[in-house]
Design a protein around this motif. Sequence first.
Motif, PDB file in Angstrom:
ATOM      1  N   SER A  46      46.710  88.982  57.481  1.00 18.73           N
ATOM      2  CA  SER A  46      45.946  87.819  57.038  1.00 18.73           C
ATOM      3  C   SER A  46      44.659  88.278  56.368  1.00 18.73           C
ATOM      4  O   SER A  46      43.979  89.167  56.862  1.00 18.73           O
ATOM      5  CB  SER A  46      45.572  86.934  58.233  1.00 18.73           C
ATOM      6  OG  SER A  46      46.704  86.509  58.911  1.00 18.73           O
ATOM      7  N   LEU A  47      44.345  87.674  55.247  1.00 19.99           N
ATOM      8  CA  LEU A  47      43.097  87.957  54.558  1.00 19.99           C
ATOM      9  C   LEU A  47      42.066  86.962  55.071  1.00 19.99           C
ATOM     10  O   LEU A  47      42.270  85.750  55.017  1.00 19.99           O
ATOM     11  CB  LEU A  47      43.282  87.818  53.053  1.00 19.99           C
ATOM     12  CG  LEU A  47      42.101  88.174  52.173  1.00 19.99           C
ATOM     13  CD1 LEU A  47      41.685  89.619  52.388  1.00 19.99           C
ATOM     14  CD2 LEU A  47      42.440  87.943  50.707  1.00 19.99           C
ATOM     15  N   ARG A  48      40.961  87.456  55.615  1.00 18.21           N
ATOM     16  CA  ARG A  48      39.928  86.620  56.222  1.00 18.21           C
ATOM     17  C   ARG A  48      38.621  86.747  55.452  1.00 18.21           C
ATOM     18  O   ARG A  48      38.293  87.818  54.954  1.00 18.21           O
ATOM     19  CB  ARG A  48      39.686  87.028  57.676  1.00 18.21           C
ATOM     20  CG  ARG A  48      40.900  87.059  58.534  1.00 18.21           C
ATOM     21  CD  ARG A  48      41.266  85.683  58.929  1.00 18.21           C
ATOM     22  NE  ARG A  48      42.401  85.757  59.843  1.00 18.21           N
ATOM     23  CZ  ARG A  48      42.935  84.718  60.395  1.00 18.21           C
ATOM     24  NH1 ARG A  48      42.451  83.527  60.143  1.00 18.21           N
ATOM     25  NH2 ARG A  48      43.959  84.840  61.199  1.00 18.21           N
ATOM     26  N   LYS A  49      37.874  85.658  55.388  1.00 16.94           N
ATOM     27  CA  LYS A  49      36.598  85.635  54.682  1.00 16.94           C
ATOM     28  C   LYS A  49      35.455  85.766  55.684  1.00 16.94           C
ATOM     29  O   LYS A  49      35.355  84.996  56.631  1.00 16.94           O
ATOM     30  CB  LYS A  49      36.469  84.321  53.915  1.00 16.94           C
ATOM     31  CG  LYS A  49      35.265  84.251  53.022  1.00 16.94           C
ATOM     32  CD  LYS A  49      35.311  82.980  52.201  1.00 16.94           C
ATOM     33  CE  LYS A  49      34.183  82.964  51.205  1.00 16.94           C
ATOM     34  NZ  LYS A  49      34.227  81.770  50.361  1.00 16.94           N
ATOM     35  N   LEU A  50      34.605  86.765  55.469  1.00 16.18           N
ATOM     36  CA  LEU A  50      33.441  86.972  56.323  1.00 16.18           C
ATOM     37  C   LEU A  50      32.232  86.212  55.766  1.00 16.18           C
ATOM     38  O   LEU A  50      31.516  85.553  56.492  1.00 16.18           O
ATOM     39  CB  LEU A  50      33.140  88.469  56.412  1.00 16.18           C
ATOM     40  CG  LEU A  50      32.108  88.917  57.413  1.00 16.18           C
ATOM     41  CD1 LEU A  50      32.522  88.526  58.823  1.00 16.18           C
ATOM     42  CD2 LEU A  50      31.929  90.425  57.325  1.00 16.18           C
ATOM     43  N   ASP A  51      32.020  86.336  54.451  1.00 13.52           N
ATOM     44  CA  ASP A  51      30.976  85.569  53.767  1.00 13.52           C
ATOM     45  C   ASP A  51      31.396  85.437  52.304  1.00 13.52           C
ATOM     46  O   ASP A  51      32.549  85.666  51.972  1.00 13.52           O
ATOM     47  CB  ASP A  51      29.587  86.197  53.939  1.00 13.52           C
ATOM     48  CG  ASP A  51      29.468  87.598  53.370  1.00 13.52           C
ATOM     49  OD1 ASP A  51      30.126  87.906  52.352  1.00 13.52           O
ATOM     50  OD2 ASP A  51      28.712  88.402  53.941  1.00 13.52           O
ATOM     51  N   GLU A  52      30.477  85.073  51.424  1.00 14.01           N
ATOM     52  CA  GLU A  52      30.844  84.808  50.025  1.00 14.01           C
ATOM     53  C   GLU A  52      31.457  86.005  49.302  1.00 14.01           C
ATOM     54  O   GLU A  52      32.242  85.829  48.388  1.00 14.01           O
ATOM     55  CB  GLU A  52      29.630  84.290  49.248  1.00 14.01           C
ATOM     56  CG  GLU A  52      29.264  82.872  49.588  1.00 14.01           C
ATOM     57  CD  GLU A  52      30.414  81.888  49.444  1.00 14.01           C
ATOM     58  OE1 GLU A  52      31.088  81.864  48.394  1.00 14.01           O
ATOM     59  OE2 GLU A  52      30.661  81.130  50.411  1.00 14.01           O
ATOM     60  N   GLU A  53      31.093  87.216  49.677  1.00 14.07           N
ATOM     61  CA  GLU A  53      31.638  88.384  48.993  1.00 14.07           C
ATOM     62  C   GLU A  53      32.276  89.394  49.934  1.00 14.07           C
ATOM     63  O   GLU A  53      32.686  90.463  49.493  1.00 14.07           O
ATOM     64  CB  GLU A  53      30.546  89.064  48.165  1.00 14.07           C
ATOM     65  CG  GLU A  53      30.108  88.229  46.976  1.00 14.07           C
ATOM     66  CD  GLU A  53      29.211  89.007  46.039  1.00 14.07           C
ATOM     67  OE1 GLU A  53      28.947  90.183  46.289  1.00 14.07           O
ATOM     68  OE2 GLU A  53      28.774  88.412  45.044  1.00 14.07           O
ATOM     69  N   ALA A  54      32.370  89.094  51.200  1.00 15.11           N
ATOM     70  CA  ALA A  54      32.942  90.046  52.156  1.00 15.11           C
ATOM     71  C   ALA A  54      34.205  89.461  52.786  1.00 15.11           C
ATOM     72  O   ALA A  54      34.183  88.383  53.369  1.00 15.11           O
ATOM     73  CB  ALA A  54      31.931  90.396  53.232  1.00 15.11           C
ATOM     74  N   TRP A  55      35.278  90.179  52.612  1.00 20.25           N
ATOM     75  CA  TRP A  55      36.574  89.789  53.148  1.00 20.25           C
ATOM     76  C   TRP A  55      37.133  90.960  53.946  1.00 20.25           C
ATOM     77  O   TRP A  55      36.734  92.098  53.759  1.00 20.25           O
ATOM     78  CB  TRP A  55      37.532  89.470  52.010  1.00 20.25           C
ATOM     79  CG  TRP A  55      37.113  88.317  51.145  1.00 20.25           C
ATOM     80  CD1 TRP A  55      36.071  88.291  50.254  1.00 20.25           C
ATOM     81  CD2 TRP A  55      37.717  87.042  51.089  1.00 20.25           C
ATOM     82  NE1 TRP A  55      35.990  87.073  49.650  1.00 20.25           N
ATOM     83  CE2 TRP A  55      37.008  86.283  50.138  1.00 20.25           C
ATOM     84  CE3 TRP A  55      38.797  86.454  51.737  1.00 20.25           C
ATOM     85  CZ2 TRP A  55      37.343  84.982  49.830  1.00 20.25           C
ATOM     86  CZ3 TRP A  55      39.132  85.152  51.414  1.00 20.25           C
ATOM     87  CH2 TRP A  55      38.403  84.423  50.473  1.00 20.25           C
ATOM     88  N   TYR A  56      38.079  90.672  54.831  1.00 22.31           N
ATOM     89  CA  TYR A  56      38.747  91.746  55.564  1.00 22.31           C
ATOM     90  C   TYR A  56      40.186  91.328  55.872  1.00 22.31           C
ATOM     91  O   TYR A  56      40.522  90.145  55.848  1.00 22.31           O
ATOM     92  CB  TYR A  56      37.996  92.081  56.861  1.00 22.31           C
ATOM     93  CG  TYR A  56      37.975  90.975  57.886  1.00 22.31           C
ATOM     94  CD1 TYR A  56      38.917  90.952  58.924  1.00 22.31           C
ATOM     95  CD2 TYR A  56      37.024  89.974  57.832  1.00 22.31           C
ATOM     96  CE1 TYR A  56      38.903  89.935  59.859  1.00 22.31           C
ATOM     97  CE2 TYR A  56      37.005  88.960  58.770  1.00 22.31           C
ATOM     98  CZ  TYR A  56      37.943  88.943  59.780  1.00 22.31           C
ATOM     99  OH  TYR A  56      37.934  87.937  60.707  1.00 22.31           O
ATOM    100  N   TYR A  57      41.024  92.326  56.108  1.00 26.14           N
ATOM    101  CA  TYR A  57      42.396  92.060  56.509  1.00 26.14           C
ATOM    102  C   TYR A  57      42.496  92.116  58.023  1.00 26.14           C
ATOM    103  O   TYR A  57      41.970  93.028  58.650  1.00 26.14           O
ATOM    104  CB  TYR A  57      43.360  93.107  55.929  1.00 26.14           C
ATOM    105  CG  TYR A  57      43.595  92.979  54.458  1.00 26.14           C
ATOM    106  CD1 TYR A  57      44.351  91.929  53.956  1.00 26.14           C
ATOM    107  CD2 TYR A  57      43.084  93.906  53.563  1.00 26.14           C
ATOM    108  CE1 TYR A  57      44.576  91.807  52.594  1.00 26.14           C
ATOM    109  CE2 TYR A  57      43.318  93.794  52.208  1.00 26.14           C
ATOM    110  CZ  TYR A  57      44.062  92.742  51.723  1.00 26.14           C
ATOM    111  OH  TYR A  57      44.288  92.632  50.386  1.00 26.14           O
ATOM    112  N   GLU A  58      43.177  91.145  58.600  1.00 26.98           N
ATOM    113  CA  GLU A  58      43.502  91.167  60.015  1.00 26.98           C
ATOM    114  C   GLU A  58      44.985  91.525  60.096  1.00 26.98           C
ATOM    115  O   GLU A  58      45.837  90.773  59.612  1.00 26.98           O
ATOM    116  CB  GLU A  58      43.240  89.797  60.641  1.00 26.98           C
ATOM    117  CG  GLU A  58      43.545  89.763  62.112  1.00 26.98           C
ATOM    118  CD  GLU A  58      43.242  88.394  62.706  1.00 26.98           C
ATOM    119  OE1 GLU A  58      42.081  88.166  63.072  1.00 26.98           O
ATOM    120  OE2 GLU A  58      44.168  87.568  62.738  1.00 26.98           O
ATOM    121  N   ILE A  59      45.273  92.686  60.656  1.00 24.45           N
ATOM    122  CA  ILE A  59      46.642  93.199  60.721  1.00 24.45           C
ATOM    123  C   ILE A  59      47.147  93.101  62.146  1.00 24.45           C
ATOM    124  O   ILE A  59      46.453  93.517  63.072  1.00 24.45           O
ATOM    125  CB  ILE A  59      46.699  94.685  60.283  1.00 24.45           C
ATOM    126  CG1 ILE A  59      46.000  94.902  58.941  1.00 24.45           C
ATOM    127  CG2 ILE A  59      48.131  95.192  60.262  1.00 24.45           C
ATOM    128  CD1 ILE A  59      46.662  94.270  57.763  1.00 24.45           C
TER     129      ILE A  59
END
Length: 62
Positions: A46-59
């Motif tokens: 899952s691609l998750r949004k941390l803030d306006e320019e920071a995202w991370y993958y939850e595997i």
Amino acid sequence: MKLPRWAARDAFPPLSPRVAIANAEAVVKDLLKEAGSFDPKFSKCSLRKLDEEAWYYEIQLC
């Protein structure tokens, strides 16, 4: 640790899901070396949004 930013105007994330999944599998295998024959398998990404320019993958591996 400096992480690449992914702005909303960018078409694709700087890290592909395939690379994120492979990295997660490698880390889990390394952490569980002593467990013997445990071989984690990919379950969900899952691609998750941390803030306006920071995202991370939850595997998720099982």
